[in-house]
Design a protein around this motif. Sequence first.
Motif, PDB file in Angstrom:
ATOM      1  N   GLU A 197       0.832  -1.193   0.000  1.00 55.90           N
ATOM      2  CA  GLU A 197       0.000   0.000   0.000  1.00 55.90           C
ATOM      3  C   GLU A 197       0.873   1.251   0.000  1.00 55.90           C
ATOM      4  O   GLU A 197       0.535   2.252  -0.631  1.00 55.90           O
ATOM      5  N   MET A 198       2.000   1.198   0.712  1.00 58.49           N
ATOM      6  CA  MET A 198       2.912   2.342   0.721  1.00 58.49           C
ATOM      7  C   MET A 198       3.494   2.572  -0.666  1.00 58.49           C
ATOM      8  O   MET A 198       3.627   3.706  -1.118  1.00 58.49           O
ATOM      9  N   ASN A 199       3.810   1.489  -1.371  1.00 53.53           N
ATOM     10  CA  ASN A 199       4.328   1.619  -2.740  1.00 53.53           C
ATOM     11  C   ASN A 199       3.297   2.290  -3.641  1.00 53.53           C
ATOM     12  O   ASN A 199       3.636   3.142  -4.466  1.00 53.53           O
ATOM     13  N   VAL A 200       2.023   1.906  -3.479  1.00 55.19           N
ATOM     14  CA  VAL A 200       0.961   2.510  -4.285  1.00 55.19           C
ATOM     15  C   VAL A 200       0.864   4.003  -3.993  1.00 55.19           C
ATOM     16  O   VAL A 200       0.785   4.832  -4.907  1.00 55.19           O
ATOM     17  N   ALA A 201       0.883   4.357  -2.696  1.00 51.85           N
ATOM     18  CA  ALA A 201       0.777   5.769  -2.314  1.00 51.85           C
ATOM     19  C   ALA A 201       1.955   6.577  -2.855  1.00 51.85           C
ATOM     20  O   ALA A 201       1.786   7.705  -3.329  1.00 51.85           O
ATOM     21  N   GLN A 202       3.158   5.998  -2.805  1.00 50.68           N
ATOM     22  CA  GLN A 202       4.336   6.706  -3.305  1.00 50.68           C
ATOM     23  C   GLN A 202       4.260   6.884  -4.820  1.00 50.68           C
ATOM     24  O   GLN A 202       4.645   7.932  -5.354  1.00 50.68           O
ATOM     25  N   ASN A 203       3.744   5.862  -5.516  1.00 51.09           N
ATOM     26  CA  ASN A 203       3.608   5.963  -6.968  1.00 51.09           C
ATOM     27  C   ASN A 203       2.613   7.059  -7.336  1.00 51.09           C
ATOM     28  O   ASN A 203       2.859   7.857  -8.251  1.00 51.09           O
ATOM     29  N   ILE A 204       1.485   7.103  -6.611  1.00 47.43           N
ATOM     30  CA  ILE A 204       0.486   8.141  -6.868  1.00 47.43           C
ATOM     31  C   ILE A 204       1.069   9.515  -6.592  1.00 47.43           C
ATOM     32  O   ILE A 204       0.861  10.469  -7.350  1.00 47.43           O
ATOM     33  N   SER A 205       1.817   9.611  -5.494  1.00 40.12           N
ATOM     34  CA  SER A 205       2.430  10.895  -5.137  1.00 40.12           C
ATOM     35  C   SER A 205       3.379  11.369  -6.232  1.00 40.12           C
ATOM     36  O   SER A 205       3.392  12.557  -6.589  1.00 40.12           O
ATOM     37  N   ALA A 206       4.163  10.449  -6.801  1.00 42.91           N
ATOM     38  CA  ALA A 206       5.090  10.818  -7.881  1.00 42.91           C
ATOM     39  C   ALA A 206       4.324  11.302  -9.112  1.00 42.91           C
ATOM     40  O   ALA A 206       4.728  12.275  -9.760  1.00 42.91           O
ATOM     41  N   ARG A 207       3.215  10.653  -9.427  1.00 35.50           N
ATOM     42  CA  ARG A 207       2.410  11.072 -10.577  1.00 35.50           C
ATOM     43  C   ARG A 207       1.831  12.469 -10.363  1.00 35.50           C
ATOM     44  O   ARG A 207       1.775  13.276 -11.301  1.00 35.50           O
ATOM     45  N   CYS A 208       1.406  12.740  -9.132  1.00 30.43           N
ATOM     46  CA  CYS A 208       0.851  14.069  -8.827  1.00 30.43           C
ATOM     47  C   CYS A 208       1.917  15.151  -8.962  1.00 30.43           C
ATOM     48  O   CYS A 208       1.658  16.230  -9.524  1.00 30.43           O
ATOM     49  N   GLN A 209       3.113  14.875  -8.460  1.00 32.03           N
ATOM     50  CA  GLN A 209       4.204  15.847  -8.573  1.00 32.03           C
ATOM     51  C   GLN A 209       4.547  16.113 -10.039  1.00 32.03           C
ATOM     52  O   GLN A 209       4.760  17.264 -10.441  1.00 32.03           O
ATOM     53  N   ARG A 210       4.624  15.050 -10.818  1.00 31.30           N
ATOM     54  CA  ARG A 210       4.945  15.222 -12.236  1.00 31.30           C
ATOM     55  C   ARG A 210       3.857  16.045 -12.938  1.00 31.30           C
ATOM     56  O   ARG A 210       4.154  16.929 -13.758  1.00 31.30           O
ATOM     57  N   HIS A 211       2.621  15.772 -12.589  1.00 30.46           N
ATOM     58  CA  HIS A 211       1.503  16.504 -13.190  1.00 30.46           C
ATOM     59  C   HIS A 211       1.585  17.994 -12.859  1.00 30.46           C
ATOM     60  O   HIS A 211       1.474  18.841 -13.751  1.00 30.46           O
ATOM     61  N   LEU A 212       1.812  18.307 -11.591  1.00 31.51           N
ATOM     62  CA  LEU A 212       1.902  19.711 -11.189  1.00 31.51           C
ATOM     63  C   LEU A 212       3.067  20.407 -11.882  1.00 31.51           C
ATOM     64  O   LEU A 212       2.957  21.547 -12.332  1.00 31.51           O
ATOM     65  N   GLY A 213       4.203  19.695 -11.970  1.00 28.98           N
ATOM     66  CA  GLY A 213       5.352  20.269 -12.668  1.00 28.98           C
ATOM     67  C   GLY A 213       5.057  20.533 -14.131  1.00 28.98           C
ATOM     68  O   GLY A 213       5.407  21.588 -14.678  1.00 28.98           O
TER      69      GLY A 213
END
Length: 283
Positions: free
Chosen positions: A213-229
Amino acid sequence: MQLSAAIQDRVHAFLGGNPDEAVLRWIFRSAVMVTAVALAADLAGMNGWIGRPDPAAEVRRDTPSPDLPSLLPQVPLPAIPDGDKRLTPRPQADGLMAKPMTFELVGGGRLMATGTITPGISEAFAAEIAKRGDYIKTVVLNSPGGSVTDALAMGRLIRDKNFATEIESGKYCASSCPLVFAGGVERRVGDKAILGVHQVAAVGHAGAVPRDEMNVAQNISARCQRHLGDMGINLQVWVHAMETPHDKLFVFKPEELKSLNLVTTAAVPPAAAPRPVPGKVRS
């Protein structure tokens, strides 16, 4: 300790009167008896038949076991100042806001997007854009958030279509909704409107391994950061999100909205409620 003279005489007499083989047998039997006694004591201790010291009793309750991985981060998270008015309880959606997001095209090319971003709502949004894209200029958001995956897809489509985004005065865009808002080529926030973020949460199934579950959350977090950038947003926005517990909301101040490039232009002043475009119905 010195043996008494009588005991020493008996030992010498025993050793002198027994051949070497007999002495060795006596020593072997004694060793076997000592070993048997030690094994019996260990067995009794393991089964709780007799008391035995507990090494763990010397360890503090808040000390992690060296044999088990801790499920909590070992590095302390950044502290959020007490009394920070931007950190508020997460609003509880009710009424229309608690229902799946609806879309209504009104005058001025404004598509009103109201409600929760439920899983799959990005497909309904894409269908709405396909039908009415020629009329749409601005997507006006009023949402408590919801599915991150759908919010990312909606924000990306808004950018691909060169739409603007807006949060009207007194309305709010929270949780994953700012990911949709970030897609606007122009982004406006009205007076007393709220734009807030918090941590993402991985919703796992029963029996899921915590680290998965932590891996999933970290993956989602990375996608959000990339999107904002990709949308030209300062990534400090996501730092605030990751610092904020999931049951709270970090609300940006007006000057932060500008400094972090969340807002690109002033919002349109409040006006009378827009009328739906004739022939256009709510989805």
